[in-house]
Design an enzyme around this catalytic site. Structure first.
Site: not given
Ligand code: OKP
Ligand code: ZN
Length: 341
Positions: A158, A194, A196, A283
């Site tokens: 990110h 991933d 996300h 994840d």
């Molecule tokens: C990072 B990676 C609320 C949820 C926060 C952030 C997600 C980050 C993911 N505290 N959301 O891509 O695994």
């Molecule tokens: Zn992620």
């Protein structure tokens, strides 16, 4: 497979994270790394420590002012008499100026941050340098090793040229891809599995034809990072056609995921890269507390087997994965799948 990890990566220890309106235990915490390492050790793998690299290869993909900020911000925070972690207070959204960092401490944290779940602690700089060292060590030796795993923590995908968020500060996969380019690889592919979308990686290489970014992830209409990751983002200028987003709906199971993976792997293979960097998030697991795909333990062996078909030297860079109890075992399943063992 060569595995690289430094215990310095356990020094970034956020005090808390807001989730569903409540300040609680951070999902992205040092224990994640310890679980991954523990899983690999019990599967009989040896873990090596990275070499220490100068900041230069990191500055190939990150802004110098941003890196200087990351290095000094926590001591500035303390010098200002503050407790806790460095934390943004505002964001330069539409109609605000976002072309230069303000002078004040709060202004600069707010300028470089894009979410409130990513805080800077006393050990953050040391941790993210060690994490990047893992990626750089793996990249330097990739042609010799053929395959390697940089056990990066925190994740990186990110983080962009001059911003942090989504638990990420230095984009380890992007640093590795650029290091591979600088070491002579003419084309490098990044495959991001991933849950996300890797908005930082996409942004860093969006206008470049020498680095392909292909990603399978949750639809940004429903999931973090919310503002990037749609299928119509295909690259810009010289990079047109070198960005491939495959967003999938919440609830996705292996059969759908596997079809998307075939498309992404097809794109990576057709790109004709000299080396591949896999942004390896786990994840996508059904029990992941942040995510909404439905991959099972067994599906990770299948994921590994599919990733094992990549014909180029391939380095795996750890990204997300928050189902603490299953992290080590799922990573091991992927590695066995890759090696066909
Ligand atoms: C990072 B990676 C609320 C949820 C926060 C952030 C997600 C980050 C993911 N505290 N959301 O891509 O695994
Ligand atoms: Zn992620």
């Amino acid at each position: 497979m060569r595995v690289i990890y430094s215990t310095d990566q356990e020094r970034h220890a956020p005090l808390g994270e807001f989730n569903r309106g409540v300040l609680g235990q951070p999902y992205e915490r040092p224990q994640r790394a310890r679980e991954l390492v523990g899983g690999l050790r019990s599967a009989g793998l040896t873990i090596e420590t990275p070499d220490a690299f100068p900041v230069d290869p990191i500055a190939r993909v990150h802004d110098a002012g941003y890196l200087a900020f990351l290095e000094s911000v926590h001591s500035e925070w303390r010098a200002a008499g503050r407790d806790g972690d460095a934390f943004p207070l505002a964001f330069p959204i539409r109609s605000f100026r976002s072309d230069r960092p303000p002078v004040s401490l709060d202004g600069r944290v707010s300028y470089y941050a894009f979410d409130i779940s990513t805080v800077i602690t006393e050990g953050t700089w040391q941790t993210i340098r060690a994490s990047a060292d893992c990626a750089l060590t793996a990249a330097r030796d990739l042609v010799h090793d053929g395959r390697s795993l940089a056990l990066c923590r925190p994740p990186g995908h990110h983080a962009g040229r001059d911003f942090f968020g989504g638990y990420c500060f230095i984009n380890n996969a992007a640093v590795a891809a650029q290091a591979l380019r600088d070491a002579g690889a003419e084309r490098v592919a990044i495959l991001d599995v991933d849950y996300h979308h890797g908005n930082g990686t996409q942004a860093i290489f969006y206008d470049r034809s020498d680095v392909l970014y292909a990603s399978i992830h949750a639809d940004p209409a429903t999931d973090f990072p919310y503002f990037l990751g749609y299928a119509d983002e295909t690259g810009m200028g010289a990079g047109e056609g070198a960005n491939c987003n495959i967003p999938l709906p919440r609830g996705t199971v292996w059969s759908t995921y596997s079809d998307a993976l075939d498309v992404a792997l097809g794109r990576v293979k057709a790109f004709g890269a000299d080396a591949t960097v896999v942004s390896l998030g786990i994840d996508t697991f059904a029990a992941d507390p942040l995510s909404h795909f439905q991959l099972t333990n067994d599906d990770f062996a299948k994921l590994g087997a599919a990733l094992g078909t990549l014909g180029t030297p391939t380095m795996f860079v750890m990204e997300g994965g928050y189902a603490i109890d299953d992290l080590g075992a799922n990573l091991v399943r992927i590695l066995h799948g890759i090696e066909g063992t």
